[in-house]
Every structure is written in C-alpha cells, then in structure tokens.
Design a protein around this motif. Structure first.
Motif, PDB file in Angstrom:
ATOM      1  N   GLN A   5       0.844  -1.184   0.000  1.00 37.36           N
ATOM      2  CA  GLN A   5       0.000   0.000   0.000  1.00 37.36           C
ATOM      3  C   GLN A   5       0.887   1.244   0.000  1.00 37.36           C
ATOM      4  O   GLN A   5       1.978   1.227   0.590  1.00 37.36           O
ATOM      5  N   TYR A   6       0.410   2.288  -0.664  1.00 37.00           N
ATOM      6  CA  TYR A   6       1.153   3.548  -0.607  1.00 37.00           C
ATOM      7  C   TYR A   6       0.182   4.713  -0.727  1.00 37.00           C
ATOM      8  O   TYR A   6      -0.919   4.582  -1.260  1.00 37.00           O
ATOM      9  N   LYS A   7       0.623   5.850  -0.211  1.00 39.75           N
ATOM     10  CA  LYS A   7      -0.128   7.079  -0.414  1.00 39.75           C
ATOM     11  C   LYS A   7       0.843   8.244  -0.438  1.00 39.75           C
ATOM     12  O   LYS A   7       1.937   8.166   0.136  1.00 39.75           O
ATOM     13  N   ARG A   8       0.439   9.296  -1.100  1.00 37.84           N
ATOM     14  CA  ARG A   8       1.271  10.495  -1.186  1.00 37.84           C
ATOM     15  C   ARG A   8       0.915  11.448  -0.068  1.00 37.84           C
ATOM     16  O   ARG A   8      -0.245  11.595   0.310  1.00 37.84           O
ATOM     17  N   GLU A   9       1.927  12.107   0.448  1.00 41.05           N
ATOM     18  CA  GLU A   9       1.723  13.141   1.456  1.00 41.05           C
ATOM     19  C   GLU A   9       2.737  14.241   1.208  1.00 41.05           C
ATOM     20  O   GLU A   9       3.904  14.107   1.561  1.00 41.05           O
ATOM     21  N   LYS A  10       2.288  15.326   0.562  1.00 40.85           N
ATOM     22  CA  LYS A  10       3.179  16.407   0.125  1.00 40.85           C
ATOM     23  C   LYS A  10       4.268  15.816  -0.764  1.00 40.85           C
ATOM     24  O   LYS A  10       3.977  15.174  -1.764  1.00 40.85           O
ATOM     25  N   ASN A  11       5.560  16.025  -0.414  1.00 38.29           N
ATOM     26  CA  ASN A  11       6.634  15.493  -1.248  1.00 38.29           C
ATOM     27  C   ASN A  11       7.110  14.122  -0.783  1.00 38.29           C
ATOM     28  O   ASN A  11       8.172  13.656  -1.187  1.00 38.29           O
ATOM     29  N   ASN A  12       6.320  13.485   0.056  1.00 36.89           N
ATOM     30  CA  ASN A  12       6.699  12.173   0.567  1.00 36.89           C
ATOM     31  C   ASN A  12       5.743  11.093   0.064  1.00 36.89           C
ATOM     32  O   ASN A  12       4.610  11.370  -0.316  1.00 36.89           O
ATOM     33  N   ILE A  13       6.231   9.865   0.072  1.00 34.93           N
ATOM     34  CA  ILE A  13       5.411   8.700  -0.220  1.00 34.93           C
ATOM     35  C   ILE A  13       5.456   7.801   1.007  1.00 34.93           C
ATOM     36  O   ILE A  13       6.536   7.455   1.500  1.00 34.93           O
ATOM     37  N   LEU A  14       4.290   7.444   1.530  1.00 37.33           N
ATOM     38  CA  LEU A  14       4.204   6.548   2.668  1.00 37.33           C
ATOM     39  C   LEU A  14       3.853   5.167   2.139  1.00 37.33           C
ATOM     40  O   LEU A  14       2.846   5.008   1.432  1.00 37.33           O
ATOM     41  N   ILE A  15       4.689   4.185   2.447  1.00 39.68           N
ATOM     42  CA  ILE A  15       4.419   2.841   1.956  1.00 39.68           C
ATOM     43  C   ILE A  15       4.418   1.844   3.108  1.00 39.68           C
ATOM     44  O   ILE A  15       5.064   2.057   4.139  1.00 39.68           O
ATOM     45  N   SER A  16       3.655   0.787   2.922  1.00 37.92           N
ATOM     46  CA  SER A  16       3.687  -0.336   3.854  1.00 37.92           C
ATOM     47  C   SER A  16       3.613  -1.610   3.038  1.00 37.92           C
ATOM     48  O   SER A  16       2.952  -1.652   1.989  1.00 37.92           O
ATOM     49  N   LEU A  17       4.304  -2.632   3.499  1.00 36.13           N
ATOM     50  CA  LEU A  17       4.252  -3.893   2.784  1.00 36.13           C
ATOM     51  C   LEU A  17       4.347  -5.056   3.762  1.00 36.13           C
ATOM     52  O   LEU A  17       4.973  -4.960   4.818  1.00 36.13           O
ATOM     53  N   LYS A  18       3.700  -6.123   3.367  1.00 37.76           N
ATOM     54  CA  LYS A  18       3.721  -7.364   4.140  1.00 37.76           C
ATOM     55  C   LYS A  18       3.959  -8.493   3.155  1.00 37.76           C
ATOM     56  O   LYS A  18       3.253  -8.600   2.145  1.00 37.76           O
ATOM     57  N   THR A  19       4.960  -9.312   3.435  1.00 34.46           N
ATOM     58  CA  THR A  19       5.283 -10.395   2.523  1.00 34.46           C
ATOM     59  C   THR A  19       5.714 -11.621   3.301  1.00 34.46           C
ATOM     60  O   THR A  19       6.247 -11.508   4.409  1.00 34.46           O
ATOM     61  N   ASP A  20       5.494 -12.781   2.717  1.00 35.41           N
ATOM     62  CA  ASP A  20       5.956 -14.016   3.340  1.00 35.41           C
ATOM     63  C   ASP A  20       7.383 -14.349   2.928  1.00 35.41           C
ATOM     64  O   ASP A  20       7.898 -15.415   3.248  1.00 35.41           O
ATOM     65  N   SER A  21       8.026 -13.422   2.224  1.00 33.92           N
ATOM     66  CA  SER A  21       9.430 -13.594   1.853  1.00 33.92           C
ATOM     67  C   SER A  21      10.302 -13.053   2.982  1.00 33.92           C
ATOM     68  O   SER A  21      10.396 -11.847   3.189  1.00 33.92           O
ATOM     69  N   THR A  22      10.919 -13.957   3.748  1.00 34.66           N
ATOM     70  CA  THR A  22      11.702 -13.542   4.912  1.00 34.66           C
ATOM     71  C   THR A  22      13.140 -14.043   4.828  1.00 34.66           C
ATOM     72  O   THR A  22      13.811 -14.177   5.828  1.00 34.66           O
ATOM     73  N   GLN A  23      13.617 -14.308   3.613  1.00 37.71           N
ATOM     74  CA  GLN A  23      14.979 -14.817   3.481  1.00 37.71           C
ATOM     75  C   GLN A  23      15.998 -13.703   3.695  1.00 37.71           C
ATOM     76  O   GLN A  23      15.641 -12.526   3.713  1.00 37.71           O
ATOM     77  N   PHE A  24      17.272 -14.106   3.850  1.00 39.40           N
ATOM     78  CA  PHE A  24      18.334 -13.115   3.978  1.00 39.40           C
ATOM     79  C   PHE A  24      18.271 -12.150   2.799  1.00 39.40           C
ATOM     80  O   PHE A  24      18.072 -12.542   1.658  1.00 39.40           O
ATOM     81  N   GLY A  25      18.440 -10.871   3.100  1.00 37.52           N
ATOM     82  CA  GLY A  25      18.532  -9.887   2.040  1.00 37.52           C
ATOM     83  C   GLY A  25      17.214  -9.276   1.616  1.00 37.52           C
ATOM     84  O   GLY A  25      17.186  -8.473   0.677  1.00 37.52           O
ATOM     85  N   THR A  26      16.105  -9.621   2.287  1.00 40.32           N
ATOM     86  CA  THR A  26      14.814  -9.050   1.893  1.00 40.32           C
ATOM     87  C   THR A  26      14.851  -7.522   1.963  1.00 40.32           C
ATOM     88  O   THR A  26      14.434  -6.835   1.030  1.00 40.32           O
ATOM     89  N   PHE A  27      15.380  -6.974   3.060  1.00 43.39           N
ATOM     90  CA  PHE A  27      15.418  -5.513   3.165  1.00 43.39           C
ATOM     91  C   PHE A  27      16.351  -4.905   2.126  1.00 43.39           C
ATOM     92  O   PHE A  27      16.058  -3.846   1.568  1.00 43.39           O
ATOM     93  N   HIS A  28      17.454  -5.576   1.839  1.00 44.56           N
ATOM     94  CA  HIS A  28      18.360  -5.035   0.817  1.00 44.56           C
ATOM     95  C   HIS A  28      17.650  -4.949  -0.526  1.00 44.56           C
ATOM     96  O   HIS A  28      17.835  -3.973  -1.267  1.00 44.56           O
ATOM     97  N   ARG A  29      16.855  -5.934  -0.858  1.00 45.11           N
ATOM     98  CA  ARG A  29      16.129  -5.903  -2.121  1.00 45.11           C
ATOM     99  C   ARG A  29      15.159  -4.715  -2.152  1.00 45.11           C
ATOM    100  O   ARG A  29      15.045  -4.025  -3.163  1.00 45.11           O
TER     101      ARG A  29
END
Length: 203
Positions: A5-29
């Motif tokens: 999910q995402y929404k715009r707020e002025k010059n920012n984008i607020l995002i949230s995500l939920k995934t069942d992918s929890t392997q090493f490197g998920t945040f790096h991707r």
C-alpha cells in the motif's frame, strides 16, 4: 504473497508492505528498488511477525521524492515491488534492468560516524546502532554489506534527525546460525567493510 500500500503526502510517499518472503537480504532488495527509483528513506520500521504458524516481513517507510518525480515514482514503486516478490522473480535480472549507479558512500561517513554493536541477550539479537550523515543510498549500501555477510535483519528502526539531517538507525541482527556477534571478529569485519570507502579515499 505481497500486500503493498502507498499514499502520497506532500513530497513524501508513505508505503507499507507485508510479505511471506523472509529470506536473507529481503530488506536489501527493498532498499535497492527504492534507491534505483531515486527515492530516499527518511524513516521506517522493519519487523518480522508470526501469524498462523507462518512468518511474515512487515515494513513501513516514509520516502522522500523529487516533486517532479513523485507520481511516476509512486507508480513504479508498486510495479517493482510486485515484480520483486513474485515467486518467479530473479532479483539479479531485476537489478540488471535498473542500471544502478553506486552512491558516493564516502560522503556518508565523513563527519563522526558511529557504529556501535551491542548484544541483547534477552532477545538473542545484536543491535547495530548507526549514526552518520544521511543521504540517498546509505541504507542500500549498508544492507548490502549485511546481506553479503549473511546477517539477518530481524527488525530495524530508521530515523533521520530533522534538525541535523543525520541518520540514526538501529538494526536488530542475527547471524545465519541465529547467533549474536557483537563480541566476535564478524562485527569488526562488517565495520571495516562499511567504512572502507573513507580509508580508501584517505590513502
């Protein structure tokens, strides 16, 4: 599985995500996609939680975008995240299409960077507190080194001080074997790898 999910707020984008992918490197991707789209992570929360016997990565971020790039970046972000977490996706192929330029890493660490590793025995995790000059690509760079050393980011809090502009980030980590490592040679190895661009520039 990906809930994005995402929404715009002025010059920012607020995002949230939920995934069942929890392997090493998920945040790096995730950080790679954000960096490639010329967005900067101002703040965020990363976490892992268990539901009905399954483990999920649950993250939220506030991203800064150039005003002229905001609408296009928000759309591209959704498309790329969907591709990234597709069961058939190969991250290397996605990377090859992005034509990523390496950030000017040395600029992040010129002014008194702090890297503090602390073992939290009650949680069985190592906390890495990172404070340095902020800038687009910092988290892309740091998360890549953690991934290359097979360090799992269990959770994290990402902050940018609005007055000083400094990044003040806390990562809660474990090794591939589920161990803490603040007092091991691995912590010093990671510190040296992160700060290597400064040492190279000064030689």
């Amino acid at each position: 599985m990906l809930e994005f999910q995402y929404k715009r707020e002025k010059n920012n984008i607020l995002i949230s995500l939920k995934t069942d992918s929890t392997q090493f490197g998920t945040f790096h991707r995730i950080a790679t996609i954000i960096y490639a789209l010329k967005l900067d992570i101002l703040s965020g929360e990363l976490g892992t939680k268990r539901e009905n016997g399954n483990e999920y990565t649950v993250d939220s971020f506030i991203l800064q975008a150039d005003e002229n790039n905001l609408t296009q970046a928000a759309f591209q972000l959704g498309v790329m995240m969907d591709s990234l977490f597709s069961k058939n996706a190969k991250f290397e192929e996605i990377l090859s299409k992005l034509q990523i330029q390496e950030p000017a890493v040395a600029t992040f660490f010129k002014e008194n960077p702090e890297f503090i590793f602390t073992d939290l025995s009650e949680k069985g995790e190592t906390c890495l507190y990172l404070e340095s000059s902020s800038g687009r690509g910092l988290l892309y760079y740091v998360s890549r080194i953690l991934m290359e050393n097979k360090i799992d980011i269990v959770s994290a809090t990402i902050e940018t001080d609005p007055k000083t502009g400094r990044a003040k980030d806390s990562f809660y980590l474990r090794t591939a074997d589920g161990e803490m490592f603040a007092s091991s040679p691995l912590a010093e190895k990671i510190r040296n790898q992160i700060l290597a661009p400064i040492k190279t520039a000064s030689n």
